[in-house]
Design a protein around this motif. Structure first.
Motif, short mmCIF file in Angstrom:
data_model
loop_
_atom_site.label_atom_id
_atom_site.label_comp_id
_atom_site.label_asym_id
_atom_site.label_seq_id
_atom_site.Cartn_x
_atom_site.Cartn_y
_atom_site.Cartn_z
N LEU A 42 0.84 -1.19 0.00
CA LEU A 42 0.00 0.00 0.00
C LEU A 42 0.88 1.24 0.00
CD1 LEU A 42 -2.45 -1.13 2.84
CD2 LEU A 42 -2.89 -1.23 0.38
N LYS A 43 0.42 2.29 -0.68
CA LYS A 43 1.19 3.53 -0.74
C LYS A 43 0.41 4.65 -0.07
CE LYS A 43 3.72 6.55 -3.92
NZ LYS A 43 4.11 6.77 -5.33
N LEU A 44 1.09 5.40 0.79
CA LEU A 44 0.47 6.53 1.48
C LEU A 44 0.41 7.72 0.52
CD1 LEU A 44 -0.62 7.51 4.25
CD2 LEU A 44 1.70 8.31 4.76
N ARG A 45 -0.81 8.23 0.30
CA ARG A 45 -1.02 9.26 -0.72
C ARG A 45 -0.86 10.68 -0.18
NH1 ARG A 45 -0.44 6.74 -5.53
NH2 ARG A 45 -1.41 4.67 -5.40
N ALA A 46 -0.85 10.85 1.12
CA ALA A 46 -0.70 12.18 1.73
C ALA A 46 -0.03 12.02 3.09
CB ALA A 46 -2.06 12.85 1.87
N PRO A 47 0.66 13.04 3.55
CA PRO A 47 1.30 12.92 4.88
C PRO A 47 0.26 12.83 5.98
CG PRO A 47 1.47 15.17 4.04
CD PRO A 47 0.92 14.34 2.93
N ILE A 48 0.57 12.03 6.99
CA ILE A 48 -0.32 11.91 8.15
C ILE A 48 0.50 12.02 9.43
CG2 ILE A 48 -2.05 10.50 6.97
CD1 ILE A 48 -0.86 8.05 8.42
N ALA A 49 -0.11 12.59 10.44
CA ALA A 49 0.52 12.68 11.77
C ALA A 49 -0.03 11.57 12.64
CB ALA A 49 0.22 14.03 12.40
N VAL A 50 0.88 10.88 13.35
CA VAL A 50 0.49 9.79 14.24
C VAL A 50 1.09 10.07 15.62
CG1 VAL A 50 0.24 8.09 12.40
CG2 VAL A 50 2.48 8.41 13.47
N SER A 51 0.81 9.17 16.56
CA SER A 51 1.17 9.46 17.95
C SER A 51 2.65 9.27 18.25
CB SER A 51 0.34 8.57 18.88
OG SER A 51 0.60 7.20 18.63
N SER A 52 3.36 8.42 17.50
CA SER A 52 4.75 8.14 17.83
C SER A 52 5.42 7.43 16.67
CB SER A 52 4.85 7.26 19.08
OG SER A 52 4.33 5.97 18.81
N LEU A 53 6.74 7.33 16.72
CA LEU A 53 7.48 6.58 15.72
C LEU A 53 7.18 5.09 15.80
CD1 LEU A 53 10.92 8.41 15.72
CD2 LEU A 53 9.34 8.26 13.82
N VAL A 54 6.99 4.59 17.01
CA VAL A 54 6.63 3.19 17.17
C VAL A 54 5.29 2.91 16.50
CG1 VAL A 54 6.05 1.40 18.85
CG2 VAL A 54 7.93 2.96 19.32
N ASN A 55 4.33 3.79 16.74
CA ASN A 55 3.02 3.65 16.12
C ASN A 55 3.14 3.71 14.60
OD1 ASN A 55 0.26 5.11 15.16
ND2 ASN A 55 -0.12 3.87 16.98
N ALA A 56 3.99 4.61 14.10
CA ALA A 56 4.19 4.72 12.65
C ALA A 56 4.75 3.43 12.07
CB ALA A 56 5.11 5.90 12.35
N ALA A 57 5.75 2.85 12.74
CA ALA A 57 6.36 1.61 12.26
C ALA A 57 5.33 0.48 12.22
CB ALA A 57 7.54 1.24 13.13
N ARG A 58 4.54 0.35 13.27
CA ARG A 58 3.57 -0.73 13.33
C ARG A 58 2.43 -0.52 12.33
NH1 ARG A 58 3.49 -1.60 19.96
NH2 ARG A 58 5.64 -2.39 20.04
N LEU A 59 2.09 0.73 12.09
CA LEU A 59 1.07 1.03 11.10
C LEU A 59 1.52 0.61 9.71
CD1 LEU A 59 -1.68 2.53 10.62
CD2 LEU A 59 -0.32 4.57 10.20
N LEU A 60 2.77 0.86 9.38
CA LEU A 60 3.29 0.54 8.05
C LEU A 60 3.60 -0.93 7.88
CD1 LEU A 60 5.71 3.59 7.64
CD2 LEU A 60 3.46 3.31 6.57
N ARG A 61 4.12 -1.56 8.91
CA ARG A 61 4.54 -2.95 8.81
C ARG A 61 3.40 -3.95 9.05
NH1 ARG A 61 10.13 -4.34 10.08
NH2 ARG A 61 9.24 -5.97 11.42
N GLY A 62 2.35 -3.51 9.75
CA GLY A 62 1.26 -4.41 10.04
C GLY A 62 1.59 -5.43 11.11
N ASP A 63 2.53 -5.11 11.99
CA ASP A 63 2.89 -6.02 13.06
C ASP A 63 3.31 -5.21 14.28
OD1 ASP A 63 5.41 -5.03 12.52
OD2 ASP A 63 6.20 -6.89 11.69
N ASN A 64 3.68 -5.89 15.33
CA ASN A 64 4.18 -5.20 16.52
C ASN A 64 5.68 -4.97 16.37
OD1 ASN A 64 1.66 -5.13 17.69
ND2 ASN A 64 1.94 -7.08 18.74
#
Length: 341
Positions: free
Chosen positions: A309-331
């Motif tokens: 999946l490709k992110l079409r626009a920048p998004i703000a999330v709660s943390s870098l950990v959250n960002a990694a898990r969001l992109l990878r689909g794992d913990n």
């Protein structure tokens, strides 16, 4: 009260040095300092041309409307801590765009040999100094960094260097790592305890987590985190352009992403790639967030690689950990991000 400095600490004026520049050395330390007035930044650059990786501190004066606007504790001089592969060029860049007005002193922490401070250890010294100086509450530290994951031998070096730097700074006439003398005895004791472990030795901890630094850094956008849950697309204008912004890359096989941390904002840049599938132990809240991003068209499958999946626009999330898990689909482990700037 600071005791007398050991006799092996020397203050030396190098040949062809600009006015006010000096080196502070110790016969027992692998580090030394280059100290100079801010007005001589351009003249200092040639002397640091072959010095290798370094950490540096920019010190400002007290006063001004900005200092007066800060709440208790009383504002001290502003300080900016950084690192660079080429400290001379970085200082020239700061001369063009100073991180704050009123800088008067440059302090560069260097290795006596070019290989002493590599990228990892110079970043560790940067994190150590920013945390310790801020913890003593004597200065306004404009940026605060983490200590990256280190090997046990590197942590041993870092603990020893903390003691070395305390004396090197003192020999240079800079009380950067000493508590304030004013205030009551209880306040000074508390500040010292915060800087030392239970056994009395300097406390150095490598968190291994970019998230830790992002959560502590409140230098830009206030005291509340920009995103507590979910995500936001209303990124502030000019975000990521200040000297306090930190840039991280994630590269894991086919996954490529970049995130920017500035103050209390953590933003995943547009173009980041995410896995379409998820592991079965992924957190349910993250699964729901990914599905909502897909539904809203912010995450779309690639035509030739539909498993991504490709992110079409920048998004703000709660943390870098959250960002990694969001992109990878794992913990994901929090070390998957690598700081690049």
């Amino acid at each position: 009260m600071q005791g007398p400095l050991p006799s092996e600490y020397l203050v030396v004026v190098p040949r062809r040095a600009p006015p006010g520049m000096r080196f502070v050395l110790s016969g027992s330390s692998a580090l030394f300092l280059a100290v100079a007035p801010w007005s001589q930044a351009a003249a200092v650059e040639p002397l640091l041309a072959s010095a290798g990786c370094a950490a540096y501190i920019l010190i400002g004066g007290v006063g001004g409307a900005e200092a007066e606007a800060r709440p208790a504790p009383p504002a001290g001089p502003p300080v900016y801590v950084g690192r660079a592969d080429d400290a001379g060029r970085r200082l020239l860049r700061h001369e063009v765009e100073p991180p704050f007005p009123g800088i008067h002193t440059i302090v560069v922490v260097l290795g006596r040999d070019a290989g002493v401070l590599g990228r990892d250890l110079s970043e560790a010294v940067e994190g150590l100094l920013s945390q310790r100086i801020a913890g003593l509450r004597r200065y306004q530290v404009r940026n605060r960094y983490q200590i990256p994951p280190l090997r046990s031998s590197q942590l041993t070096d870092l603990r020893r260097w903390l003691s070395d730097l305390r004396d090197l700074f003192s020999a240079a006439g800079l009380p950067l790592l000493h508590p304030q003398r004013n205030g009551n005895r209880r306040t000074r004791r508390r500040a010292c305890r915060e800087q030392r472990g239970a056994n009395g030795h300097p406390k150095v901890q490598a968190s291994g987590s970019p998230e830790t630094a992002a959560a502590r850094d409140q230098s830009v956008a206030g005291t509340e985190r920009a995103v507590r849950t979910g995500y936001r697309t209303d990124i502030p204008a000019g975000f990521g352009t200040s000297g306090n912004a930190r840039v991280y890359d994630l590269s894991d096989r086919e996954l490529v992403a970049r995130a920017v941390v500035e103050g209390d904002w953590v933003v995943i840049e547009a173009g980041a790639l995410a896995r379409r599938s998820e592991v079965r132990w992924n957190q349910t809240c993250l699964t729901a967030k990914r599905r909502r991003l897909v539904t809203e068209g912010l995450l779309r499958p690639l035509r030739r690689r539909p498993h991504l999946l490709k992110l079409r626009a920048p998004i703000a999330v709660s943390s870098l950990v959250n960002a990694a898990r969001l992109l990878r689909g794992d913990n994901a482990d929090d070390r998957v991000w690598q700081r690049v700037r």
